[in-house]
Write a protein that holds these residues in place. Sequence first.
Motif, short mmCIF file in Angstrom:
data_model
loop_
_atom_site.label_atom_id
_atom_site.label_comp_id
_atom_site.label_asym_id
_atom_site.label_seq_id
_atom_site.Cartn_x
_atom_site.Cartn_y
_atom_site.Cartn_z
N ILE A 77 0.84 -1.20 0.00
CA ILE A 77 0.00 0.00 0.00
C ILE A 77 0.88 1.25 0.00
CG2 ILE A 77 -1.68 1.32 1.33
CD1 ILE A 77 -2.73 -1.32 2.44
N ALA A 78 1.94 1.22 0.81
CA ALA A 78 2.83 2.39 0.90
C ALA A 78 4.11 1.99 1.62
CB ALA A 78 2.15 3.54 1.64
N THR A 79 5.12 2.84 1.50
CA THR A 79 6.37 2.66 2.24
C THR A 79 6.67 3.94 3.02
OG1 THR A 79 7.65 3.41 0.31
CG2 THR A 79 7.35 1.03 0.58
N PHE A 80 7.37 3.77 4.13
CA PHE A 80 7.81 4.89 4.94
C PHE A 80 9.29 4.72 5.22
CE2 PHE A 80 3.33 4.80 5.68
CZ PHE A 80 2.97 6.13 5.85
N PHE A 81 10.04 5.79 5.09
CA PHE A 81 11.46 5.66 5.39
C PHE A 81 12.10 7.02 5.66
CE2 PHE A 81 10.84 5.43 0.74
CZ PHE A 81 11.52 6.55 0.30
N TYR A 82 13.11 6.96 6.48
CA TYR A 82 14.03 8.07 6.65
C TYR A 82 15.12 7.91 5.60
CZ TYR A 82 18.08 10.49 8.67
OH TYR A 82 19.18 11.27 8.84
N GLN A 83 15.57 6.70 5.41
CA GLN A 83 16.46 6.32 4.31
C GLN A 83 15.84 5.10 3.62
OE1 GLN A 83 20.29 5.59 6.06
NE2 GLN A 83 20.79 7.76 6.25
N ASN A 84 15.73 5.17 2.31
CA ASN A 84 15.12 4.07 1.54
C ASN A 84 16.08 2.89 1.52
OD1 ASN A 84 13.61 2.48 -0.17
ND2 ASN A 84 14.23 3.60 -2.02
N ARG A 85 15.88 1.96 2.46
CA ARG A 85 16.80 0.83 2.60
C ARG A 85 16.00 -0.43 2.90
NH1 ARG A 85 19.72 2.90 5.99
NH2 ARG A 85 21.67 3.27 4.86
N VAL A 86 16.40 -1.54 2.26
CA VAL A 86 15.80 -2.85 2.50
C VAL A 86 16.94 -3.82 2.79
CG1 VAL A 86 14.36 -4.70 1.62
CG2 VAL A 86 13.92 -2.34 0.92
N ASP A 87 17.07 -4.25 4.03
CA ASP A 87 18.17 -5.13 4.41
C ASP A 87 17.94 -6.54 3.87
OD1 ASP A 87 20.55 -4.87 6.43
OD2 ASP A 87 19.71 -6.88 6.73
N VAL A 88 18.98 -7.12 3.25
CA VAL A 88 18.87 -8.48 2.70
C VAL A 88 20.09 -9.30 3.12
CG1 VAL A 88 17.43 -7.90 0.71
CG2 VAL A 88 19.93 -7.69 0.54
N LYS A 286 8.27 6.48 -3.21
CA LYS A 286 8.09 7.65 -2.37
C LYS A 286 7.72 7.23 -0.95
CE LYS A 286 8.58 10.65 -5.73
NZ LYS A 286 9.75 11.56 -5.80
N SER A 287 8.11 8.04 -0.01
CA SER A 287 7.78 7.76 1.39
C SER A 287 6.46 8.42 1.74
CB SER A 287 8.88 8.30 2.31
OG SER A 287 8.55 8.09 3.67
N GLY A 288 5.59 7.65 2.38
CA GLY A 288 4.34 8.22 2.85
C GLY A 288 3.14 7.77 2.04
N CYS A 289 2.01 8.41 2.33
CA CYS A 289 0.72 7.97 1.78
C CYS A 289 0.26 8.74 0.56
CB CYS A 289 -0.36 8.11 2.86
SG CYS A 289 -0.09 7.06 4.32
N VAL A 290 0.91 9.85 0.24
CA VAL A 290 0.42 10.72 -0.83
C VAL A 290 0.31 9.98 -2.16
CG1 VAL A 290 0.95 12.75 -2.22
CG2 VAL A 290 1.19 12.85 0.26
N THR A 291 1.29 9.14 -2.48
CA THR A 291 1.28 8.42 -3.74
C THR A 291 0.69 7.02 -3.62
OG1 THR A 291 3.54 7.63 -3.36
CG2 THR A 291 3.28 9.69 -4.58
N SER A 292 0.13 6.69 -2.48
CA SER A 292 -0.45 5.36 -2.27
C SER A 292 -1.70 5.17 -3.10
CB SER A 292 -0.78 5.16 -0.79
OG SER A 292 -1.53 3.99 -0.58
N SER A 293 -1.98 3.93 -3.46
CA SER A 293 -3.22 3.61 -4.16
C SER A 293 -4.42 3.66 -3.23
CB SER A 293 -3.12 2.21 -4.79
OG SER A 293 -2.88 1.23 -3.79
N ALA A 294 -4.18 3.65 -1.93
CA ALA A 294 -5.24 3.76 -0.93
C ALA A 294 -4.81 4.81 0.09
CB ALA A 294 -5.49 2.41 -0.26
N PRO A 295 -4.75 6.08 -0.31
CA PRO A 295 -4.09 7.10 0.53
C PRO A 295 -4.74 7.32 1.89
CG PRO A 295 -5.29 8.11 -1.29
CD PRO A 295 -5.26 6.64 -1.56
N PHE A 296 -6.06 7.28 1.97
CA PHE A 296 -6.70 7.59 3.25
C PHE A 296 -6.71 6.38 4.18
CE2 PHE A 296 -8.10 10.94 0.44
CZ PHE A 296 -7.90 12.06 1.24
#
Length: 788
Positions: A77-88, A286-296
Amino acid sequence: MFTASTTRREKVRALRGLGTLSGLSGVLVALLLLPVTGAAGIGARDAGRWFQAEPEGLTTSGVPQRSTILDADGHTIATFFYQNRVDVPLDKIAPVLRIAVLAIEDSRFYDHGAIDAQGTLRALVSNLGNGQVTQGGSGITQQYVKNLLVTQADTEAERREAQAVTPARKIRELRYAVALEKRFTKDEILRRYLNIAYYGDGAYGVEAASRHYFSKHASELSLAEAALLAGVIRYPYAYDPIRHAGKARERRNIVLHRMAELGWIDRDAADRAARLPIKLDVDDVKSGCVTSSAPFFCDYVQREILTNRVFGDTPGEREKLLKRGGLTIRTTMDRRAQKAAQRAVDEYVPPKNSAHKAAAEAMVEPGTGEVKAMVVDRALGPDKVRGKTWINFAADASHGSSIGMQAGSTFKAFTLAAALDQGMPFGTRLMAPRKYTPVGYRNCDGERVGDPSASLGNAADGEGGKKFSLVTGTQHSVNTFFLALEKEVGLCDTVRMAEKLGMKQASGKKLEQVPSFTLGSNPVSPLRLAAAYAAFGARGKYCEPIAIKKITDSSGHELEVPGRDCDQAMDRGVADAVNHVLTGVLTKGTARGMGLGRDAAGKTGTVDDFSAAWFAGYTPDLASAVWVGDPRGGYKYPMDGLCMDGRCYGAVFGATIPAPIWRQSMLGALSDTAPTSFRRPPSHFFSKGSGEDKVKLPDVRGMKPDEAVKKLREAGFEVKIDKPVESREYKKGTVAEMDPKPGEAEPEEKVTLRVSKGPGPDDGGGGQSPIPPFPPPSYPPLPGFRQQ
């Protein structure tokens, strides 16, 4: 012991003796920092022993990772980050990328210890000449430490300190590097480095970089792609392949040739990769809900985490957890329901409609409280931009900044539920006057409430002036009937029923206890109303709305989340009775024609002066509440003559726009769900009939008034004699008119009789020929024809 006055020749001679002693890293570092240690009078070997000791406060935690919000099926639905990082893990990073990074950054990484003696000696000579630290000779471990210290910084001052070119900073980095080489394997250090490094354009860590630049996982990178990312690390801004493609390609080819020079790849393979153009497939997360497909819905989940103390004691802690914690947040959202609701509100109330109206809808699953959908007909964004808003009209103030909207007649369901809870049968009938003065009410503190000077009437979608049953009063949404019923039941009991079903003002305040409570004077949110109606569908089981099912951190550990909070708010049989009555709203009442082809029930709501309109409805499987109104103020911009985008509605009731939105969204949401039936109410609710039974109303026209009154009263009707009327058909002194007309009528309904006073003045003279009787006298009279 070396001092500040030691000659340069003595220093260099000592270095030559130490050049082959890579294991004596502590001494080597002490020499690297001679200008500092000499000035302080610290011996090189003492500094070495100090250096080898485990530093206090060494931690590798706190590396920011992005959090992801998922729907019930695992879609993002959305991502949130201070730094866009995915640990693998290391095995999820392509081997070709690992060797590309080693080739260009630290080809001897697996051969040296925490400190590369050769690289450090080069830096040492330079530092001795300059009298300060200007070069570090950093290998992979030292670079990892530097990145770690920067990312662990919480303030700008801490970040500046972590990046400062000073002896103190260098000492700390090198001590950490030695300690980490003891703590972790080389593979683990390499993995951590690849996951922490910055790759430009907002991508931190190799997995996020791979997804960002190539829309693929780090395990899927080709040789050319791996070399490109490896080359970016040294100067992420200068070698950004999006903004500086030429320089990025040059740097990539340097990496390729270095890999070939080391013999780690074939020269031909390096040349072929070097000839390839840079081909990107950018995925700009993008971080946050603004660009989400289900923003609210996303915004609701975000606010739940930021406001609920289960996720941290302070707002700062909760925000840090969300934006740095690498959380995987599994929610209750159903994609089918969300899409269906969004399509429905956008179709009936377009985001940039000409009338500036807005619509919101929330869907809740009965028996679980799971929020399945939450939509507003606008995009999430600045309110000054047309078609956008930051306010989530579907939620309470705590989860969307909305102060709520008056609920209108949807609140009558709570009065109905309270009446049934007291055992009132469906056939209970009360007089509903055309006007009602709200006096004689008491709140839960026993205080009198109401305004003797007020006079409340019925909305245009209701009626009055006669008796109604619980069934017919609800079907026709008669205001004065429900004011009378609320008084009969008790205002306090009505309010308590609503409270047991989770209702409170959108502001978080308790419901206001006034006579107009049953008419929906309290401002509430669609979400709370949907959850309350869901309790009817769940046979009286109320569940507080929940949107989060499960949260795991970056290590896969499950975190505590708010649990389900359900309670049997009313007797199951009472809920069955409510369902029975509210079903009639869709089949015979104010929302007739809005059925779903399966068991469903609901209630329309029209707020005073057409300032807003509602519909709340449900099946045993899903409940929903829809609001339509004007964010600028419903009383200032009412919907009493609404035209919107070329479509005119006139006065907007709950059945005009909200009910069609509800119907369309529910049909879409339940398209793959097998129908579930309501239960038949207990028999005692039928003790006075069904509440909608029609009885035969005798035809008393032509009878003497006293005979007519007697016959009607024997049939169970009240009788009223009104003013006489002129009539040619019925003789003077006999009943000429009945209201209602003969046929079927509600039990105990009042029948008004009007007695004939004979023909009018023009019927027997006045210069005009009388109207001839029909049929003409020369013909035999027709059967049943009464000739005056």
